[in-house]
Design a protein around this motif. Structure first.
Motif, mmCIF file in Angstrom:
data_model
loop_
_atom_site.group_PDB
_atom_site.id
_atom_site.type_symbol
_atom_site.label_atom_id
_atom_site.label_comp_id
_atom_site.label_asym_id
_atom_site.label_seq_id
_atom_site.Cartn_x
_atom_site.Cartn_y
_atom_site.Cartn_z
ATOM 1 N N PRO A 105 -77.842 1.807 9.520
ATOM 2 C CA PRO A 105 -77.164 2.951 8.888
ATOM 3 C C PRO A 105 -75.705 2.641 8.598
ATOM 4 O O PRO A 105 -74.968 2.233 9.492
ATOM 5 C CB PRO A 105 -77.302 4.053 9.946
ATOM 6 N N PRO A 106 -75.243 2.862 7.394
ATOM 7 C CA PRO A 106 -73.872 2.486 7.053
ATOM 8 C C PRO A 106 -72.810 3.329 7.736
ATOM 9 O O PRO A 106 -71.666 2.903 7.844
ATOM 10 C CB PRO A 106 -73.821 2.671 5.535
ATOM 11 N N SER A 107 -73.155 4.524 8.178
ATOM 12 C CA SER A 107 -72.145 5.445 8.697
ATOM 13 C C SER A 107 -71.885 5.318 10.190
ATOM 14 O O SER A 107 -70.993 6.005 10.703
ATOM 15 C CB SER A 107 -72.553 6.888 8.388
ATOM 16 N N LEU A 108 -72.620 4.472 10.878
ATOM 17 C CA LEU A 108 -72.453 4.356 12.332
ATOM 18 C C LEU A 108 -71.534 3.197 12.685
ATOM 19 O O LEU A 108 -71.772 2.063 12.260
ATOM 20 C CB LEU A 108 -73.804 4.137 13.003
ATOM 21 N N PRO A 109 -70.505 3.437 13.492
ATOM 22 C CA PRO A 109 -69.617 2.328 13.885
ATOM 23 C C PRO A 109 -70.357 1.186 14.565
ATOM 24 O O PRO A 109 -69.981 0.022 14.401
ATOM 25 C CB PRO A 109 -68.638 3.002 14.853
ATOM 26 N N GLY A 110 -71.416 1.507 15.302
ATOM 27 C CA GLY A 110 -72.184 0.474 15.987
ATOM 28 C C GLY A 110 -72.904 -0.482 15.063
ATOM 29 O O GLY A 110 -73.368 -1.538 15.502
ATOM 30 N N THR A 111 -73.005 -0.140 13.781
ATOM 31 C CA THR A 111 -73.633 -1.029 12.807
ATOM 32 C C THR A 111 -72.799 -2.276 12.544
ATOM 33 O O THR A 111 -73.326 -3.308 12.158
ATOM 34 C CB THR A 111 -73.835 -0.262 11.486
ATOM 35 N N TYR A 112 -71.506 -2.187 12.782
ATOM 36 C CA TYR A 112 -70.569 -3.216 12.338
ATOM 37 C C TYR A 112 -70.241 -4.208 13.448
ATOM 38 O O TYR A 112 -70.035 -3.848 14.604
ATOM 39 C CB TYR A 112 -69.305 -2.553 11.790
ATOM 40 N N ASP A 113 -70.158 -5.483 13.034
ATOM 41 C CA ASP A 113 -69.911 -6.578 13.970
ATOM 42 C C ASP A 113 -68.433 -6.946 14.075
ATOM 43 O O ASP A 113 -67.998 -7.477 15.098
ATOM 44 C CB ASP A 113 -70.677 -7.827 13.512
ATOM 45 N N TYR A 114 -67.695 -6.719 13.016
ATOM 46 C CA TYR A 114 -66.305 -7.168 12.963
ATOM 47 C C TYR A 114 -65.418 -6.021 12.486
ATOM 48 O O TYR A 114 -65.826 -5.243 11.621
ATOM 49 C CB TYR A 114 -66.157 -8.353 12.005
ATOM 50 N N TRP A 115 -64.218 -5.981 13.050
ATOM 51 C CA TRP A 115 -63.267 -4.918 12.720
ATOM 52 C C TRP A 115 -61.874 -5.509 12.503
ATOM 53 O O TRP A 115 -61.479 -6.471 13.160
ATOM 54 C CB TRP A 115 -63.186 -3.900 13.862
ATOM 55 N N GLY A 116 -61.147 -4.876 11.576
ATOM 56 C CA GLY A 116 -59.749 -5.215 11.414
ATOM 57 C C GLY A 116 -58.881 -4.439 12.395
ATOM 58 O O GLY A 116 -59.389 -3.659 13.204
ATOM 59 N N GLN A 117 -57.572 -4.644 12.308
ATOM 60 C CA GLN A 117 -56.634 -4.007 13.220
ATOM 61 C C GLN A 117 -56.249 -2.592 12.773
ATOM 62 O O GLN A 117 -55.695 -1.835 13.563
ATOM 63 C CB GLN A 117 -55.376 -4.863 13.342
ATOM 64 N N GLY A 118 -56.502 -2.258 11.541
ATOM 65 C CA GLY A 118 -56.224 -0.912 11.051
ATOM 66 C C GLY A 118 -54.900 -0.819 10.309
ATOM 67 O O GLY A 118 -53.972 -1.597 10.544
ATOM 68 N N THR A 119 -54.829 0.155 9.417
ATOM 69 C CA THR A 119 -53.603 0.447 8.687
ATOM 70 C C THR A 119 -53.416 1.964 8.653
ATOM 71 O O THR A 119 -54.373 2.710 8.418
ATOM 72 C CB THR A 119 -53.644 -0.158 7.267
ATOM 73 N N GLN A 120 -52.189 2.407 8.894
ATOM 74 C CA GLN A 120 -51.916 3.836 9.001
ATOM 75 C C GLN A 120 -51.741 4.464 7.627
ATOM 76 O O GLN A 120 -50.994 3.955 6.781
ATOM 77 C CB GLN A 120 -50.647 4.070 9.825
ATOM 78 N N VAL A 121 -52.424 5.581 7.432
ATOM 79 C CA VAL A 121 -52.241 6.409 6.235
ATOM 80 C C VAL A 121 -51.780 7.782 6.700
ATOM 81 O O VAL A 121 -52.452 8.419 7.520
ATOM 82 C CB VAL A 121 -53.540 6.533 5.423
ATOM 83 N N THR A 122 -50.640 8.220 6.193
ATOM 84 C CA THR A 122 -50.109 9.525 6.532
ATOM 85 C C THR A 122 -49.906 10.332 5.254
ATOM 86 O O THR A 122 -49.219 9.865 4.340
ATOM 87 C CB THR A 122 -48.775 9.407 7.288
ATOM 88 N N VAL A 123 -50.509 11.521 5.217
ATOM 89 C CA VAL A 123 -50.413 12.383 4.036
ATOM 90 C C VAL A 123 -49.622 13.624 4.434
ATOM 91 O O VAL A 123 -50.039 14.374 5.317
ATOM 92 C CB VAL A 123 -51.800 12.775 3.521
ATOM 93 N N SER A 124 -48.496 13.823 3.783
ATOM 94 C CA SER A 124 -47.655 14.976 4.101
ATOM 95 C C SER A 124 -47.993 16.148 3.187
ATOM 96 O O SER A 124 -48.371 15.962 2.033
ATOM 97 C CB SER A 124 -46.186 14.603 3.943
ATOM 98 N N SER A 125 -47.818 17.343 3.724
ATOM 99 C CA SER A 125 -48.148 18.556 2.950
ATOM 100 C C SER A 125 -46.962 19.051 2.141
ATOM 101 O O SER A 125 -45.848 18.592 2.297
ATOM 102 C CB SER A 125 -48.633 19.654 3.886
#
Length: 125
Positions: A105-125
């Motif tokens: 299933p594409p939507s489950l985190p457990g499906t994935y073997d490799y992950w990046g470190q992440g990038t922050q997205v901040t949306v102001s109102s």
């Protein structure tokens, strides 16, 4: 092993756009699909989108359908997430992920073997 590096995050006003990139290196030929997940403070990691590497089939989380678009570039071994009509609720750390599994299933985190470190997205109102 596969290494994933995200870029393109930042601060944007509501209604604005950002494009995230995920560059891959290593044994990338072994990966079947790549995806994006978002994690807001205090919340679980939520599915955003996935693209299959060879077929280009795409899948999206309900909250981003019609606003976000995932794509891939073979020559650069990179996956992109175009984020339009951003909302404050989209604020999160966005992670790129890759899976070797063909029918998971594409939507489950457990499906994935490799992950990046992440990038922050901040949306102001």
């Amino acid at each position: 092993q596969v290494q994933l590096v995200e870029s393109g995050g930042g601060l944007v006003q509501a209604g604005g756009s950002l494009r995230l990139s995920c560059a891959a290196s290593g044994r990338t030929f072994s990966t079947y699909a790549r995806g994006w997940f978002g994690q807001a403070p205090g919340k679980e990691r939520g599915f955003v989108a996935q693209v299959t590497w060879s077929g280009g089939n795409t899948y999206y989380g309900d909250s981003v359908k019609g606003r976000f678009s995932i794509s891939r570039d073979y020559t650069k071994n990179t996956v992109y997430l175009q984020m339009n009509s951003l909302e404050p609720e989209d604020t999160a750390v966005y992670y790129c992920a890759a899976t070797r599994m063909v029918s998971a299933p594409p939507s489950l985190p457990g499906t994935y073997d490799y992950w990046g470190q992440g990038t922050q997205v901040t949306v102001s109102s």
